[in-house]
Design a protein around this motif. Structure first.
Motif, PDB file in Angstrom:
ATOM      1  N   ASP A 159       0.968  -1.202  -0.003  1.00  0.00           N
ATOM      2  CA  ASP A 159       0.001  -0.042   0.095  1.00  0.00           C
ATOM      3  C   ASP A 159       0.720   1.247   0.083  1.00  0.00           C
ATOM      4  OD1 ASP A 159      -2.165  -1.542   0.270  1.00  0.00           O
ATOM      5  OD2 ASP A 159      -2.018  -1.629   2.263  1.00  0.00           O
ATOM      6  N   GLY A 160       2.028   1.186  -0.685  1.00  0.00           N
ATOM      7  CA  GLY A 160       2.904   2.431  -0.853  1.00  0.00           C
ATOM      8  C   GLY A 160       3.868   2.712   0.289  1.00  0.00           C
ATOM      9  N   ARG A 161       3.828   1.655   1.269  1.00  0.00           N
ATOM     10  CA  ARG A 161       4.523   1.916   2.567  1.00  0.00           C
ATOM     11  C   ARG A 161       5.477   0.992   2.919  1.00  0.00           C
ATOM     12  NH1 ARG A 161       2.894   6.407   5.927  1.00  0.00           N
ATOM     13  NH2 ARG A 161       1.868   7.738   4.627  1.00  0.00           N
ATOM     14  N   TRP A 162       6.555   1.276   3.269  1.00  0.00           N
ATOM     15  CA  TRP A 162       7.279   0.186   3.877  1.00  0.00           C
ATOM     16  C   TRP A 162       6.911  -0.129   5.226  1.00  0.00           C
ATOM     17  CZ3 TRP A 162      11.102  -2.186   1.420  1.00  0.00           C
ATOM     18  CH2 TRP A 162      11.854  -1.708   0.311  1.00  0.00           C
ATOM     19  N   ARG A 163       7.024  -1.735   5.689  1.00  0.00           N
ATOM     20  CA  ARG A 163       6.414  -2.310   6.660  1.00  0.00           C
ATOM     21  C   ARG A 163       7.386  -3.250   7.346  1.00  0.00           C
ATOM     22  NH1 ARG A 163       1.120   0.398   6.518  1.00  0.00           N
ATOM     23  NH2 ARG A 163       0.671   0.551   4.349  1.00  0.00           N
ATOM     24  N   PHE A 164       8.687  -2.591   7.452  1.00  0.00           N
ATOM     25  CA  PHE A 164       9.812  -3.320   8.091  1.00  0.00           C
ATOM     26  C   PHE A 164       9.246  -3.881   9.401  1.00  0.00           C
ATOM     27  CE2 PHE A 164      12.067  -0.250   5.515  1.00  0.00           C
ATOM     28  CZ  PHE A 164      12.502  -1.045   4.416  1.00  0.00           C
ATOM     29  N   GLU A 165       8.617  -3.379  10.355  1.00  0.00           N
ATOM     30  CA  GLU A 165       8.332  -3.780  11.347  1.00  0.00           C
ATOM     31  C   GLU A 165       7.440  -4.901  11.681  1.00  0.00           C
ATOM     32  OE1 GLU A 165       7.596  -0.883  10.033  1.00  0.00           O
ATOM     33  OE2 GLU A 165       5.725   0.070  10.308  1.00  0.00           O
ATOM     34  N   THR A 166       6.853  -5.359  10.537  1.00  0.00           N
ATOM     35  CA  THR A 166       5.876  -6.394  10.813  1.00  0.00           C
ATOM     36  C   THR A 166       6.520  -7.595  10.127  1.00  0.00           C
ATOM     37  OG1 THR A 166       4.886  -5.860   8.772  1.00  0.00           O
ATOM     38  CG2 THR A 166       3.853  -4.988  10.747  1.00  0.00           C
ATOM     39  N   ALA A 167       7.877  -7.465   9.734  1.00  0.00           N
ATOM     40  CA  ALA A 167       8.391  -8.763   9.089  1.00  0.00           C
ATOM     41  C   ALA A 167       9.811  -9.229   9.614  1.00  0.00           C
ATOM     42  CB  ALA A 167       8.786  -8.336   7.417  1.00  0.00           C
ATOM     43  N   ASP A 168      10.361 -10.052   9.284  1.00  0.00           N
ATOM     44  CA  ASP A 168      11.551 -10.640   9.658  1.00  0.00           C
ATOM     45  C   ASP A 168      12.520  -9.634   9.477  1.00  0.00           C
ATOM     46  OD1 ASP A 168      14.454 -12.087   9.884  1.00  0.00           O
ATOM     47  OD2 ASP A 168      13.163 -13.705   9.461  1.00  0.00           O
ATOM     48  N   ASP A 169      13.392  -9.197  10.523  1.00  0.00           N
ATOM     49  CA  ASP A 169      14.457  -8.409  10.499  1.00  0.00           C
ATOM     50  C   ASP A 169      15.497  -8.581   9.471  1.00  0.00           C
ATOM     51  OD1 ASP A 169      13.681  -7.105  12.464  1.00  0.00           O
ATOM     52  OD2 ASP A 169      15.009  -7.771  14.116  1.00  0.00           O
ATOM     53  N   GLU A 170      15.640  -9.713   8.852  1.00  0.00           N
ATOM     54  CA  GLU A 170      16.526  -9.895   7.851  1.00  0.00           C
ATOM     55  C   GLU A 170      16.028  -9.415   6.390  1.00  0.00           C
ATOM     56  OE1 GLU A 170      19.316 -12.816   7.471  1.00  0.00           O
ATOM     57  OE2 GLU A 170      19.259 -11.850   9.403  1.00  0.00           O
TER      58      GLU A 170
END
Lengths: 191, 191
Positions: A159-170
């Protein structure tokens, strides 16, 4: 041929968001066995729509020769999991290490779309067409390009945004300082 | 007049490291009461020594007019603690909000060195001199500049390296995605 299930196209007017936070990227160009790739910290958005970007490519590199010969290249956004690959292809030149891609584990995306070679395992990709600036390229190694297509891994960009905080840190992006010192992107700020 | 005790000069050949990891920055220019500042995500290193950088400055901004009039500007690297300030001066234009600096709490560094206005409370500063490229500036809003001096806050940048992991998280750099979505820089990668 198909992209991994987690990859989706990114609307062109949102493509700048894939590099807006300043990640170190991989630039790749060429065809077939001559295709090559290098790590690049100096890549930056230049315009929104049509999306454009700048990239600095040293004259000594094989990838630059391929960018100039073909007029197209891909920007792939690598992850923490690929740090060794990024260090390797940022250090070795294909001029001195002809098998650098194999040595550092670079594979190409197996995509149905024609275009420049794109690095597998990354979390975003931007196909680019050089906007020729011969004087700038010669004097400053600076290339301007238009982004012609873009994709991202929906595990970290939706949806046009990074979502790093909801995924694996790798899957976080890499941000190079110097001499192999990298940071991962961190936490989102509260709005 | 003096820099804060924690600030030290950065050798010019290491100045690129202050922006190499892709932070959102503040560009400021002008003199006295006309000085102005804006948040800029599109700023990128261009060369090592002498250090150069690129920055994209929209034609609608007052800061761009000042950069073109004075031929010099500062790049200041703001922190998580300054997120509201960065959002504010990235949204408001001095053309519409003449008191935008006061409104968003921008103060200038009280430094002994002459030069462009530098934003207080940041963790790095690069004085820049425009390398005029009238066609690029007109067609692409793209400015090339040479870095003529640099400083950093030694709490987070020492011996040519960022040291975010040993300081308060409020001193981490900001990385803008779009529409006010920011990430802080994260953890260092193990080498």
């Amino acid at each position: 041929m198909a992209w991994p299930d987690t990859v989706a196209p990114v609307a062109l007017d949102r493509a700048y968001r894939l590099i807006n936070h300043g990640p170190t990227v991989i630039v790749s160009a060429g065809e077939g066995v001559e295709a090559n790739a290098m790590a690049v910290a100096w890549c930056c958005a230049l315009d929104f729509a049509p999306p454009k970007l700048t990239v600095v490519l040293d004259k000594a590199t094989r990838t630059r020769e391929l960018v100039e010969a073909h007029g197209t290249f891909a920007v792939s956004v690598p992850t923490v999991a690929q740090a060794a690959l990024v260090r390797g292809i940022g250090t070795d030149s294909a001029h001195r290490v002809p098998d650098k891609l194999q040595r550092h584990g670079v594979r190409w995306v197996d995509a149905p779309e024609a275009g420049p070679p794109r690095v597998a395992g990354c979390v975003a990709w931007l196909d680019c067409r050089v906007l020729p600036q011969p004087a700038l390229q010669a004097a400053h190694d600076l290339f301007l390009a238009e982004v012609t297509a873009a994709w991202a891994d929906t595990r970290v960009f939706r949806d046009g945004r990074w979502r790093f905080e909801t995924a694996d840190d790798e899957l976080r992006t890499l941000h190079h300082v110097a001499g192999g010192q990298f940071y991962a992107i961190g936490s989102p700020l509260k709005t």
